[in-house]
Design an enzyme around this catalytic site. Sequence first.
Site, PDB file in Angstrom:
ATOM      1  N   ASP A 280      65.424 104.973  27.066  1.00  0.00           N
ATOM      2  CA  ASP A 280      66.028 104.927  28.407  1.00  0.00           C
ATOM      3  C   ASP A 280      65.187 104.162  29.194  1.00  0.00           C
ATOM      4  OD1 ASP A 280      68.838 106.656  29.399  1.00  0.00           O
ATOM      5  OD2 ASP A 280      67.435 105.796  30.965  1.00  0.00           O
TER       6      ASP A 280
ATOM      7  N   ASP B 275      63.387  98.957  29.287  1.00  0.00           N
ATOM      8  CA  ASP B 275      64.368  98.358  29.971  1.00  0.00           C
ATOM      9  C   ASP B 275      65.020  97.262  28.807  1.00  0.00           C
ATOM     10  OD1 ASP B 275      66.171  96.612  31.227  1.00  0.00           O
ATOM     11  OD2 ASP B 275      64.818  96.219  33.299  1.00  0.00           O
TER      12      ASP B 275
ATOM     13  N   TYR C 173      82.076  94.167  34.511  1.00  0.00           N
ATOM     14  CA  TYR C 173      82.400  95.270  33.609  1.00  0.00           C
ATOM     15  C   TYR C 173      83.197  94.811  32.506  1.00  0.00           C
ATOM     16  CZ  TYR C 173      82.633 100.112  31.778  1.00  0.00           C
ATOM     17  OH  TYR C 173      82.522 101.254  31.015  1.00  0.00           O
TER      18      TYR C 173
ATOM     19  N   LYS D  27      82.291  93.878  28.090  1.00  0.00           N
ATOM     20  CA  LYS D  27      82.853  94.848  27.200  1.00  0.00           C
ATOM     21  C   LYS D  27      83.537  93.930  26.388  1.00  0.00           C
ATOM     22  CE  LYS D  27      80.922  98.522  28.548  1.00  0.00           C
ATOM     23  NZ  LYS D  27      79.858  99.136  28.108  1.00  0.00           N
TER      24      LYS D  27
END
Length: 267
Positions: free
Chosen positions: A42, A68, A161, A165
């Site tokens: 993470d 990152d 977004y 995706k």
Amino acid sequence: MDRLKGKIAMVVGAGSIGPGWGNGKATAVTFAREGAAVFCVDRNAAAAEETAGIITGEGGKAAAFTADVSRAADVEAMVAACLKTYGRIDVLDNNVGIAEMGSVVEVSEAEWDRVFAVNLKSAYLAMKHVIPVMQKQGGGSIINISSIASIRHLGISYVTYATTKAAMNQMTRTSAVQFARDHVRVNAILPGLMKTPMVAHSAGLAASYSAGDVEAMWRARDAQVPMGHMGDAWDVANAALFLASDESKYVTGIELVVDGGVTLKVS
Ligand SMILES: NC(=O)c1ccc[n+]([C@@H]2O[C@H](COP(=O)([O-])OP(=O)(O)OC[C@H]3O[C@@H](n4cnc5c(N)ncnc54)[C@H](O)[C@@H]3O)[C@@H](O)[C@H]2O)c1
């Protein structure tokens, strides 16, 4: 138990953006409960350590790593560190994703580039560096966490977004074909309306639903679903478990929709 016994699983985005259970955190814990050693990555070191701590606290095997993953150097370091710690990578779960509001007219060029880097480039970079490892090992399973926003307009204005995706879906399909002979399986999960910290904390999402009232947003989302309620992080984790395990050994290139039937509806 033991559906992933002996496997090494890398979960990227294994923390949670807020208190409670996000998809990545629940997936990492589920993988460990089924016998995998989990490399928890993470950007937020404390979040990665929290998930790894839950796993080791339950008697499972986990290590935390801070990266990152929109940056190539961090991804290379992540893969090297996992190999140094565990010696192989059997499962890669690309869970990192952020939802930023705005249509093509509203989104700035800088914001467009940032969301593409976090949502899409991250998965490309992880696959670029993990697939050669899996090829050498004789196979592996890659799970890309997409969204039903990739195949439907959900009434929410977040073009970056939905577009990242959708691209992730096609990257999944083409890679599934290209690496099938190497026994590297590549599948996507398309979660629907899930009740997770990410949704509660994404700037502008509650505003899109309910003038910023998070409880009203939960009610509105429940009402949209044929099953009458949102899903949760464990629904995504259990779908990922199937794709990570050898039970899905003949499954590649699919988009596994986990949405309580919401994409079957017209409105
Ligand atoms: N919750 C939903 O309703 C829903 C629906 C469809 C799809 N999804 C997808 O599920 C995934 C996220 O689920 P979650 O609940 O675990 O979210 P989350 O935001 O709680 O956790 C994701 C983790 O990724 C980390 N992260 C963000 N950017 C990073 C980066 N550049 N490098 C490394 N780590 C980074 C965050 O720190 C966070 O801990 C996303 O891909 C999202 O698009 C969620």
